[in-house]
Design a protein around this motif. Structure first.
Motif, PDB file in Angstrom:
ATOM      1  N   SER A   1      -9.612  -7.619   8.410  1.00 41.77           N
ATOM      2  CA  SER A   1     -10.010  -7.469   9.989  1.00 41.77           C
ATOM      3  C   SER A   1      -8.555  -6.144  10.494  1.00 41.77           C
ATOM      4  CB  SER A   1      -9.782  -8.407  10.939  1.00 41.77           C
ATOM      5  OG  SER A   1      -8.639  -9.112  10.962  1.00 41.77           O
ATOM      6  N   ASP A   2      -7.875  -6.102  10.257  1.00 43.11           N
ATOM      7  CA  ASP A   2      -6.159  -5.115  10.549  1.00 43.11           C
ATOM      8  C   ASP A   2      -6.055  -4.022  10.534  1.00 43.11           C
ATOM      9  OD1 ASP A   2      -3.219  -4.316   9.797  1.00 43.11           O
ATOM     10  OD2 ASP A   2      -2.776  -6.412  10.720  1.00 43.11           O
ATOM     11  N   GLU A   3      -5.458  -3.213  11.772  1.00 46.19           N
ATOM     12  CA  GLU A   3      -6.024  -2.086  11.786  1.00 46.19           C
ATOM     13  C   GLU A   3      -5.449  -1.203  10.654  1.00 46.19           C
ATOM     14  OE1 GLU A   3      -3.711  -1.017  15.567  1.00 46.19           O
ATOM     15  OE2 GLU A   3      -4.996  -1.838  16.635  1.00 46.19           O
ATOM     16  N   ARG A   4      -4.346  -1.874   9.507  1.00 49.30           N
ATOM     17  CA  ARG A   4      -3.929  -0.754   8.296  1.00 49.30           C
ATOM     18  C   ARG A   4      -4.580  -0.693   7.464  1.00 49.30           C
ATOM     19  NH1 ARG A   4       1.581  -4.452   8.180  1.00 49.30           N
ATOM     20  NH2 ARG A   4       0.293  -5.768   8.999  1.00 49.30           N
ATOM     21  N   VAL A   5      -6.321  -1.498   7.815  1.00 48.19           N
ATOM     22  CA  VAL A   5      -7.260  -0.829   7.244  1.00 48.19           C
ATOM     23  C   VAL A   5      -7.871  -0.636   7.429  1.00 48.19           C
ATOM     24  CG1 VAL A   5      -8.783  -2.568   5.357  1.00 48.19           C
ATOM     25  CG2 VAL A   5      -6.578  -3.837   5.685  1.00 48.19           C
ATOM     26  N   ARG A   6      -7.900   0.099   8.201  1.00 45.84           N
ATOM     27  CA  ARG A   6      -9.666   0.828   9.122  1.00 45.84           C
ATOM     28  C   ARG A   6      -9.575   2.647   8.130  1.00 45.84           C
ATOM     29  NH1 ARG A   6      -5.450   2.109  12.817  1.00 45.84           N
ATOM     30  NH2 ARG A   6      -5.181   4.578  12.125  1.00 45.84           N
TER      31      ARG A   6
ATOM     32  N   VAL B   1      -6.961  -1.232  -0.329  1.00 44.29           N
ATOM     33  CA  VAL B   1      -8.219  -2.369   0.162  1.00 44.29           C
ATOM     34  C   VAL B   1      -9.570  -1.587  -0.932  1.00 44.29           C
ATOM     35  CG1 VAL B   1      -9.603  -3.152   1.839  1.00 44.29           C
ATOM     36  CG2 VAL B   1      -7.217  -3.372   1.912  1.00 44.29           C
ATOM     37  N   ARG B   2      -9.929  -0.540  -0.903  1.00 42.05           N
ATOM     38  CA  ARG B   2     -10.933   0.535  -0.525  1.00 42.05           C
ATOM     39  C   ARG B   2     -11.243   0.333  -2.373  1.00 42.05           C
ATOM     40  NH1 ARG B   2     -10.294   4.943   1.853  1.00 42.05           N
ATOM     41  NH2 ARG B   2      -9.054   5.655   0.484  1.00 42.05           N
ATOM     42  N   ASP B   3     -10.147   0.349  -3.050  1.00 45.16           N
ATOM     43  CA  ASP B   3      -9.496   0.593  -4.490  1.00 45.16           C
ATOM     44  C   ASP B   3      -9.785  -0.574  -5.426  1.00 45.16           C
ATOM     45  OD1 ASP B   3      -9.324   3.453  -4.825  1.00 45.16           O
ATOM     46  OD2 ASP B   3      -6.553   3.363  -4.975  1.00 45.16           O
ATOM     47  N   TRP B   4      -9.035  -1.779  -4.274  1.00 48.85           N
ATOM     48  CA  TRP B   4      -9.556  -2.981  -4.788  1.00 48.85           C
ATOM     49  C   TRP B   4     -11.885  -4.019  -5.055  1.00 48.85           C
ATOM     50  CZ3 TRP B   4      -9.690  -6.837  -0.098  1.00 48.85           C
ATOM     51  CH2 TRP B   4      -9.549  -8.623  -1.433  1.00 48.85           C
ATOM     52  N   GLU B   5     -11.612  -3.088  -3.977  1.00 47.23           N
ATOM     53  CA  GLU B   5     -13.360  -3.399  -2.866  1.00 47.23           C
ATOM     54  C   GLU B   5     -13.991  -2.614  -4.506  1.00 47.23           C
ATOM     55  OE1 GLU B   5     -13.022  -4.664   1.194  1.00 47.23           O
ATOM     56  OE2 GLU B   5     -14.241  -2.880   0.354  1.00 47.23           O
ATOM     57  N   ASP B   6     -13.586  -1.781  -5.275  1.00 47.05           N
ATOM     58  CA  ASP B   6     -14.905  -0.864  -6.353  1.00 47.05           C
ATOM     59  C   ASP B   6     -14.068  -1.489  -7.384  1.00 47.05           C
ATOM     60  OD1 ASP B   6     -14.921   0.686  -4.122  1.00 47.05           O
ATOM     61  OD2 ASP B   6     -13.542   2.665  -4.213  1.00 47.05           O
TER      62      ASP B   6
ATOM     63  N   ALA C   1     -13.901   0.928 -12.969  1.00 47.78           N
ATOM     64  CA  ALA C   1     -12.618   0.506 -12.123  1.00 47.78           C
ATOM     65  C   ALA C   1     -11.198   0.565 -12.551  1.00 47.78           C
ATOM     66  CB  ALA C   1     -13.494   0.294 -11.040  1.00 47.78           C
ATOM     67  N   PRO C   2     -10.194   0.590 -12.613  1.00 48.07           N
ATOM     68  CA  PRO C   2      -8.338   0.490 -12.348  1.00 48.07           C
ATOM     69  C   PRO C   2      -8.732  -0.959 -11.364  1.00 48.07           C
ATOM     70  CG  PRO C   2      -9.088   2.649 -12.159  1.00 48.07           C
ATOM     71  CD  PRO C   2     -10.294   2.177 -11.737  1.00 48.07           C
ATOM     72  N   GLN C   3      -8.343  -1.942 -12.048  1.00 45.80           N
ATOM     73  CA  GLN C   3      -8.400  -3.300 -11.639  1.00 45.80           C
ATOM     74  C   GLN C   3      -7.740  -3.628 -10.779  1.00 45.80           C
ATOM     75  OE1 GLN C   3     -11.462  -5.659 -11.997  1.00 45.80           O
ATOM     76  NE2 GLN C   3     -12.136  -3.438 -12.947  1.00 45.80           N
ATOM     77  N   PHE C   4      -7.547  -3.872  -9.668  1.00 46.23           N
ATOM     78  CA  PHE C   4      -6.655  -4.579  -8.685  1.00 46.23           C
ATOM     79  C   PHE C   4      -6.541  -5.878  -8.038  1.00 46.23           C
ATOM     80  CE2 PHE C   4      -6.966  -0.020  -7.638  1.00 46.23           C
ATOM     81  CZ  PHE C   4      -5.916   0.194  -7.918  1.00 46.23           C
ATOM     82  N   VAL C   5      -5.633  -6.373  -7.511  1.00 41.20           N
ATOM     83  CA  VAL C   5      -5.106  -7.771  -6.668  1.00 41.20           C
ATOM     84  C   VAL C   5      -5.170  -8.165  -5.543  1.00 41.20           C
ATOM     85  CG1 VAL C   5      -3.452  -8.123  -7.814  1.00 41.20           C
ATOM     86  CG2 VAL C   5      -5.232  -9.936  -7.391  1.00 41.20           C
ATOM     87  N   LEU C   6      -5.584  -9.423  -5.035  1.00 46.73           N
ATOM     88  CA  LEU C   6      -5.199  -9.595  -3.553  1.00 46.73           C
ATOM     89  C   LEU C   6      -4.047 -10.400  -3.627  1.00 46.73           C
ATOM     90  CD1 LEU C   6      -5.534  -8.289   0.027  1.00 46.73           C
ATOM     91  CD2 LEU C   6      -7.181 -10.692  -0.600  1.00 46.73           C
ATOM     92  N   PRO C   7      -2.844  -9.972  -3.863  1.00 46.18           N
ATOM     93  CA  PRO C   7      -1.844 -11.414  -3.465  1.00 46.18           C
ATOM     94  C   PRO C   7      -2.142 -12.054  -2.306  1.00 46.18           C
ATOM     95  CG  PRO C   7      -1.260  -9.362  -3.820  1.00 46.18           C
ATOM     96  CD  PRO C   7      -1.845  -9.066  -3.045  1.00 46.18           C
TER      97      PRO C   7
ATOM     98  N   TYR D   1      -0.994  -9.596   1.633  1.00 44.48           N
ATOM     99  CA  TYR D   1      -0.661  -8.677   1.250  1.00 44.48           C
ATOM    100  C   TYR D   1      -1.737  -7.734   1.138  1.00 44.48           C
ATOM    101  CZ  TYR D   1       3.724 -11.416   0.233  1.00 44.48           C
ATOM    102  OH  TYR D   1       4.507 -12.518   0.888  1.00 44.48           O
ATOM    103  N   PRO D   2      -0.838  -6.002   1.204  1.00 38.26           N
ATOM    104  CA  PRO D   2      -2.162  -5.169   0.452  1.00 38.26           C
ATOM    105  C   PRO D   2      -2.349  -5.344  -1.041  1.00 38.26           C
ATOM    106  CG  PRO D   2       0.063  -4.398   1.607  1.00 38.26           C
ATOM    107  CD  PRO D   2       0.130  -5.812   1.913  1.00 38.26           C
TER     108      PRO D   2
END
Length: 245
Positions: free
Chosen positions: A55-60, A73-78, A20-26, A114-115
């Motif tokens: 828990s932020d609404e922007r991740v809903r 967030v979904r791409d990061w968790e995948d 999967a494409p790799q993401f990082v949480l900064p 950050y996202p």
């Protein structure tokens, strides 16, 4: 520092997360020359920053309109759940604070999360910030955590830089969050994500790793060997619970 809260597999091992494409949480920790935070304060603040983002609404997600950070967030968790901690001060911190994100504050520590972003797609305001050199100390041994407080227990047999340990504390908090039901999550959020980060005693660590509580196994990208157990997330609501972690 970067690591992942999952049992690691070597690149090319067939783990679908590697395809999967790799993401990082900064995460960026504020370290001013004349007023650095204590190490434990920084670790606890990093863990709360991760929980604030999750828990932020922007991740809903779900039916209806999706939060603006939900896809990232979904791409990061995948893929592999990577977190990278960098440090900033002065004008660097002011520029970092202007980007969309969430700042968590401790006694003196400030950590902004950050996202998720692509592994090679950091914002220009963050890309030049240093990863190495995030060294912090506690002026005195932290007190025992209060009864009933969620605790992220660190492996006493591992030596980690402050940046690495902050990422690991964030991983432990994330695994605890995933394991909690909705009512327990809401109660934790209402407390301001009260928690403690402490280093376990050797005998206690053996018991914790066999307890069925969420356990972080590092992927071995930096500092420590792949598969090293780094953190046990001891949340009261998870005592007696078990699961595939």
């Amino acid at each position: 520092m970067t690591s992942t809260p999952a049992t690691p597999a070597a690149p090319g091992s067939g783990d679908p997360r590697d395809a999967a494409p790799q993401f990082v949480l900064p995460l960026v920790v504020r370290i001013e020359k004349d007023a650095p935070p204590a190490r434990t304060d920084a670790l606890e603040t990093a863990a709360r920053a991760v929980l604030a983002l999750l828990s932020d609404e922007r991740v809903r997600e779900g039916d209806g309109e999706e939060g603006e950070w939900a896809r990232a967030v979904r791409d990061w968790e995948d893929a592999r759940i990577r977190k990278v901690v960098r440090r900033a001060r002065g004008a660097e911190w002011r520029r970092a604070s202007a980007l969309p994100g969430i700042t968590a504050s401790g006694e003196r520590a400030e950590v902004r999360v950050y996202p998720p972003v692509p592994l090679d797609g950091w914002p220009k305001e963050l890309v030049k910030l240093q990863v190495s050199g995030t060294e912090l100390d506690d002026p005195e041994r932290p007190a025992a955590p209060a009864a009933g407080l969620p605790v992220l227990w660190l492996n006493p047999e591992l030596e980690m830089s402050a940046g690495k340990a902050m990422a690991q504390a964030g991983h432990g908090a994330q695994l605890a969050w995933w394991a909690l039901d909705g009512a327990a999550r809401e109660k934790w959020r209402a407390s301001g994500f009260a928690l403690a980060v402490r280093t376990a005693e050797p005998g206690q660590w053996a018991e914790l790793t066999a307890s069925g509580l969420p356990l972080v196994r590092d992927a071995g990208f930096t500092e420590i060997a792949p598969g090293s157990c780094t953190v046990v997330a001891d949340h009261p609501a998870l005592r007696g619970a078990s699961g595939d972690l």
